[in-house]
Design a protein around this motif. Structure first.
Motif, PDB file in Angstrom:
ATOM      1  N   GLY A  62      -3.262   3.565  -2.776  1.00  0.00           N
ATOM      2  CA  GLY A  62      -2.957   3.194  -1.344  1.00  0.00           C
ATOM      3  C   GLY A  62      -3.447   3.654  -0.155  1.00  0.00           C
ATOM      4  O   GLY A  62      -4.421   3.851  -0.034  1.00  0.00           O
ATOM      5  N   ALA A  63      -2.298   4.161   0.721  1.00  0.00           N
ATOM      6  CA  ALA A  63      -2.379   4.530   2.021  1.00  0.00           C
ATOM      7  C   ALA A  63      -3.166   5.992   1.773  1.00  0.00           C
ATOM      8  O   ALA A  63      -3.351   6.450   0.635  1.00  0.00           O
ATOM      9  CB  ALA A  63      -1.641   4.918   2.953  1.00  0.00           C
ATOM     10  N   GLY A 112      -4.794  -0.945   5.599  1.00  0.00           N
ATOM     11  CA  GLY A 112      -4.011  -1.703   5.045  1.00  0.00           C
ATOM     12  C   GLY A 112      -4.956  -3.236   4.641  1.00  0.00           C
ATOM     13  O   GLY A 112      -6.442  -3.336   5.170  1.00  0.00           O
ATOM     14  N   SER A 152       2.096   2.094  -4.019  1.00  0.00           N
ATOM     15  CA  SER A 152       2.068   2.350  -2.817  1.00  0.00           C
ATOM     16  C   SER A 152       2.201   1.051  -1.905  1.00  0.00           C
ATOM     17  O   SER A 152       2.110   0.734  -1.970  1.00  0.00           O
ATOM     18  CB  SER A 152       1.365   3.826  -2.170  1.00  0.00           C
ATOM     19  OG  SER A 152       2.574   4.630  -1.549  1.00  0.00           O
ATOM     20  N   MET A 153       0.773   1.416  -0.632  1.00  0.00           N
ATOM     21  CA  MET A 153       0.394   0.364   0.214  1.00  0.00           C
ATOM     22  C   MET A 153      -0.120  -0.387  -0.629  1.00  0.00           C
ATOM     23  O   MET A 153      -0.389  -1.657  -0.123  1.00  0.00           O
ATOM     24  CB  MET A 153      -0.433   1.567   1.161  1.00  0.00           C
ATOM     25  CG  MET A 153      -0.826  -0.044   2.037  1.00  0.00           C
ATOM     26  SD  MET A 153      -1.966   1.207   2.968  1.00  0.00           S
ATOM     27  CE  MET A 153      -4.346   0.785   1.991  1.00  0.00           C
ATOM     28  N   LEU A 178       4.612   0.075  -1.517  1.00  0.00           N
ATOM     29  CA  LEU A 178       5.554  -0.452  -0.279  1.00  0.00           C
ATOM     30  C   LEU A 178       6.507  -1.383   0.354  1.00  0.00           C
ATOM     31  O   LEU A 178       5.810  -2.468   0.674  1.00  0.00           O
ATOM     32  CB  LEU A 178       4.880   0.486   1.255  1.00  0.00           C
ATOM     33  CG  LEU A 178       4.815   0.661   2.055  1.00  0.00           C
ATOM     34  CD1 LEU A 178       5.996   1.295   2.843  1.00  0.00           C
ATOM     35  CD2 LEU A 178       3.820   0.829   2.508  1.00  0.00           C
ATOM     36  N   VAL A 194       2.899  -3.690   8.640  1.00  0.00           N
ATOM     37  CA  VAL A 194       3.877  -3.400   7.160  1.00  0.00           C
ATOM     38  C   VAL A 194       5.494  -3.822   7.890  1.00  0.00           C
ATOM     39  O   VAL A 194       6.070  -4.651   6.417  1.00  0.00           O
ATOM     40  CB  VAL A 194       4.361  -2.350   6.660  1.00  0.00           C
ATOM     41  CG1 VAL A 194       5.218  -1.888   5.457  1.00  0.00           C
ATOM     42  CG2 VAL A 194       2.648  -1.536   6.119  1.00  0.00           C
TER      43      VAL A 194
END
Length: 278
Positions: A62-63, A112, A152-153, A178, A194
């Protein structure tokens, strides 16, 4: 005789050691990114001696994270070892790529899974990273035995990658993903990426042929009821159902935490293994 027994014990210990699973790192230089990238790779017990090829799960962090997160915070090696030993998961290779930023706590520039100006990460992932990993390791390399998941990300990256490339992935499993844009992206490159790669909107915009292709992917979506991304995951579920794309959807007690993702990983390893075996 005593010396012979000692040598025999040493040989047995050596064999046991080589039979254990391990996590190693693999680093190579990307021409597209103009930089070196490193991933963590889980190799199941017996990999070195079996000589056979294995299915693969790409597991995204994730982020504010990096390629070592799943091993260091997610306990993935123990979870995978236990699942394989119990027979609920097949022996597989798990590849954990790196999509960290250059700033403090792995945030900031270059964070990302999508292309941003000067940093074409998504192109790198498909054009350089996957081919390099699957050349280096004994990976089956066909759709049915290639899966992707992430938190998540990384859940957003999982959804977008599978939506764009249903021909590559047999299973796709976002965790606490996300899956919608959030907030005003402004000049923030990550938030803009995103917003431009919105899985909910992508599903709504699928042509009939593209929706049919998504039905060849085994989808599993998991998000806790106390997660701040719960509504986005529900919207994704609704969009998929409206397009008649089957998916397993789970909402369990929990939030946006490593404890939740560890428990989710148990189920995901079992889910992707069913796909590998079909």
């Amino acid at each position: 005789m005593k010396r012979l027994l000692t040598l025999l014990a040493a040989c047995i210990a050596a064999c046991a050691a080589t039979a254990q699973s391990r996590i190693e790192t693999f680093t190579f230089r990307s021409a597209l990114l103009g930089a070196e990238k490193t991933c963590s790779v889980y190799l199941p017990a017996g990999y070195d001696d079996s000589g056979r090829s294995y299915p693969v799960l790409y597991l995204l962090h994730g982020a504010s994270g990096y390629h070592g997160d799943w091993a260091e915070k997610g306990n993935m090696r123990q979870i995978a070892d236990e699942a394989i030993a119990a027979g609920t998961a097949l022996p597989m290779i798990v590849v954990m790529p790196d999509a960290s930023g250059t700033g403090e706590n792995y945030t900031g520039d270059r964070m990302g899974y999508f292309d941003v100006p000067g940093w074409p990460y998504e192109r790198f992932f498909f054009e350089e990273f996957v081919p390099a990993v699957e050349r280096r390791y004994r990976i089956c390399g066909d759709k049915a035995r290639r899966a992707i998941s992430g938190l998540s990300m990384g859940g957003g990256g999982t959804a977008v990658y599978a939506l764009r490339h249903p021909e590559l992935f047999g299973s796709a499993c976002p965790m606490s993903g996300l899956l919608e844009a959030y907030g005003d992206p402004g000049e923030n490159a990550f938030r803009r990426s995103v917003a431009e790669n919105n899985p909910v909107q992508m599903v709504r915009d699928l042509s009939d042929a593209e929706a049919a292709a998504q039905r060849t992917v085994r989808w599993w979506v998991d998000c806790g009821d106390d997660d701040f991304l719960a509504l986005a995951n529900i919207h994704f579920y609704e969009a998929m159902r409206l397009r008649d794309i089957p998916l397993q959807y789970r909402m369990r007690d929990g939030g946006h935490t490593w404890r939740y993702w560890q428990t989710a990983l148990h189920d995901i390893l079992a889910f992707v293994s069913v796909g590998f075996a079909e």
